[in-house]
Design a protein around this motif. Structure first.
Motif, PDB file in Angstrom:
ATOM      1  N   SER A 111      29.579  19.796 -30.164  1.00 55.46           N
ATOM      2  CA  SER A 111      28.730  18.907 -29.066  1.00 55.46           C
ATOM      3  C   SER A 111      27.650  19.398 -28.118  1.00 55.46           C
ATOM      4  O   SER A 111      26.816  18.243 -28.355  1.00 55.46           O
ATOM      5  N   SER A 112      27.391  20.582 -28.115  1.00 56.10           N
ATOM      6  CA  SER A 112      26.186  21.393 -27.518  1.00 56.10           C
ATOM      7  C   SER A 112      24.568  20.663 -28.306  1.00 56.10           C
ATOM      8  O   SER A 112      23.695  20.249 -27.954  1.00 56.10           O
ATOM      9  N   TYR A 151      23.970  17.831 -30.030  1.00 57.24           N
ATOM     10  CA  TYR A 151      23.454  16.454 -29.724  1.00 57.24           C
ATOM     11  C   TYR A 151      22.702  16.803 -28.626  1.00 57.24           C
ATOM     12  O   TYR A 151      21.361  16.101 -28.377  1.00 57.24           O
ATOM     13  N   VAL A 152      22.839  17.823 -27.905  1.00 55.93           N
ATOM     14  CA  VAL A 152      21.963  17.601 -26.061  1.00 55.93           C
ATOM     15  C   VAL A 152      21.217  18.462 -26.070  1.00 55.93           C
ATOM     16  O   VAL A 152      19.952  18.098 -26.047  1.00 55.93           O
ATOM     17  N   LYS A 209      18.460  16.889 -28.403  1.00 57.95           N
ATOM     18  CA  LYS A 209      18.190  16.202 -27.761  1.00 57.95           C
ATOM     19  C   LYS A 209      16.401  15.984 -26.675  1.00 57.95           C
ATOM     20  O   LYS A 209      15.669  16.524 -27.392  1.00 57.95           O
ATOM     21  N   THR A 265      30.412  15.458 -25.615  1.00 59.43           N
ATOM     22  CA  THR A 265      29.127  15.651 -25.430  1.00 59.43           C
ATOM     23  C   THR A 265      28.314  14.675 -24.208  1.00 59.43           C
ATOM     24  O   THR A 265      27.674  14.887 -23.537  1.00 59.43           O
ATOM     25  N   MET A 302      28.834  16.721 -21.315  1.00 55.85           N
ATOM     26  CA  MET A 302      28.166  18.016 -21.521  1.00 55.85           C
ATOM     27  C   MET A 302      26.088  17.344 -20.994  1.00 55.85           C
ATOM     28  O   MET A 302      25.638  17.517 -20.209  1.00 55.85           O
ATOM     29  N   GLY A 303      26.042  15.668 -21.439  1.00 56.75           N
ATOM     30  CA  GLY A 303      24.627  14.993 -20.728  1.00 56.75           C
ATOM     31  C   GLY A 303      24.966  15.195 -19.750  1.00 56.75           C
ATOM     32  O   GLY A 303      23.524  14.779 -18.702  1.00 56.75           O
ATOM     33  N   ILE A 356      23.513  17.926 -17.834  1.00 56.60           N
ATOM     34  CA  ILE A 356      22.590  18.422 -18.058  1.00 56.60           C
ATOM     35  C   ILE A 356      21.199  18.125 -18.256  1.00 56.60           C
ATOM     36  O   ILE A 356      20.703  18.465 -18.039  1.00 56.60           O
ATOM     37  N   LEU A 357      21.891  17.181 -18.492  1.00 59.47           N
ATOM     38  CA  LEU A 357      21.389  15.769 -19.087  1.00 59.47           C
ATOM     39  C   LEU A 357      20.901  14.881 -17.659  1.00 59.47           C
ATOM     40  O   LEU A 357      19.672  14.124 -17.353  1.00 59.47           O
ATOM     41  N   GLU A 406      22.470  12.607 -17.790  1.00 64.07           N
ATOM     42  CA  GLU A 406      23.112  11.576 -17.842  1.00 64.07           C
ATOM     43  C   GLU A 406      24.329  10.825 -17.394  1.00 64.07           C
ATOM     44  O   GLU A 406      25.443  11.023 -17.278  1.00 64.07           O
TER      45      GLU A 406
END
Length: 300
Positions: free
Chosen positions: A28-29, A31-32, A35, A264, A267-268, A271-272, A274
């Protein structure tokens, strides 16, 4: 031939729960982290960095540990096929789709069909029997992935070329895992992974040079992201996938992919920044239940 083996069975029962959980987190990590890296490098340029560094690391590991290399041409040929499918086709298709405008949610939704495709392929090509309860879990997993995607506001407004590229990625990971299970289970993961990644690098390099002109900006973010994608994803996560595939049915191991979109999304969010709504959280719960059905119930 001496091979790298493990005594760990594929099961969600403690203490072996750590193996599938580690795989889900590592995969999963990607994808992040991908990006985070894509603004600083073209998709195929990033893949060259990812595959090339990973191949070099595994080569050094194989030399230091004196890992056995394949002795037959057919074994090399099988590893080349897996490298083309699991590494080059899957990630080349995925990154191309993202570049053409496919959202991460739609990509996760399409790749989320992998367990069902693998279960069908395992029955046809590997002669694995998938029980009724397991089919129920596989179908429930698709529903859970859809909830995650809807909760993230997924929109299908993109061109056919982008969707087609992600479908190629789905075909790559599905066919590659089935092919690995059938033809490469007795081969060493260190040397086998090195060969597969070298093949993927050879495919991505001319595309990076010809289509992108080696588009790269050497920033700390890109360097750290490339290292993570190479070591954690291309080596660690893929090796764990093949390791679990050796010890269990392809369809049951593939069901772990249902948890990847939800993980994901978490995590998004962390971290992001989202958005993560109630529907996404519900979808994550449904996919967790689906994986439990696929891995814990007896075949019927």
């Amino acid at each position: 031939m001496t091979t790298l083996r493990t005594a760990l069975p594929v099961s969600l029962a403690p203490p072996v729960l750590v193996l599938p959980m580690l795989f889900i987190l590592m995969w999963s990590s990607g994808y992040v982290v991908g990006k985070l890296a894509l603004p600083f490098a073209g998709p195929f340029t990033l893949l060259v960095l990812r595959f090339g560094l990973a191949a070099l690391v595994l080569l050094l590991v194989a030399i230091v540990t004196r890992a056995p290399w394949p002795r037959q041409r057919a074994q090399y040929a099988h590893l080349v096929v897996v490298g083309l499918l699991v590494q080059a086709l899957q990630f080349g298709g995925l990154y191309t789709g993202l570049k053409l405008g496919v959202s991460a949610g739609v990509s996760a939704l399409i790749i989320g069909a992998m367990p069902l495709c693998t279960a069908f392929g395992a029955g046809v090509f590997l002669h694995e029997r998938v029980g009724v309860r397991q089919w129920m879990g596989l179908i429930a997993g698709i529903a859970g992935v859809q909830l995650v995607a809807l909760g993230k506001g997924v929109a299908w407004g993109t061109g056919a070329a982008g969707i087609g590229a992600v479908l190629l990625a789905l075909a790559g990971i599905t066919l590659g895992t089935l092919y690995q299970k059938k033809y490469c289970t007795g081969l060493d993961l260190r040397t086998g992974g090195c060969i597969q990644l070298a093949v993927a690098t050879a495919v991505a390099l001319p595309l990076a040079l010809g289509l992108e002109g080696w588009q790269v900006a050497w920033t700390p973010t890109l360097i750290l992201a490339s290292g993570w994608l190479s070591v954690v994803n291309s080596i660690g996560a893929v090796s764990l996938l093949f390791l679990m595939m050796r010890r269990g049915d392809a369809s049951r191991v593939a069901s772990l992919f249902y948890l990847i979109p939800g993980t994901t999304a978490l995590m998004g969010f962390a971290i992001l920044g989202e958005r993560l709504g109630p529907m996404s959280i519900a979808g994550f719960a449904v996919t967790a239940g689906a994986v439990y059905l696929c891995t814990r119930t007896a075949k019927s």
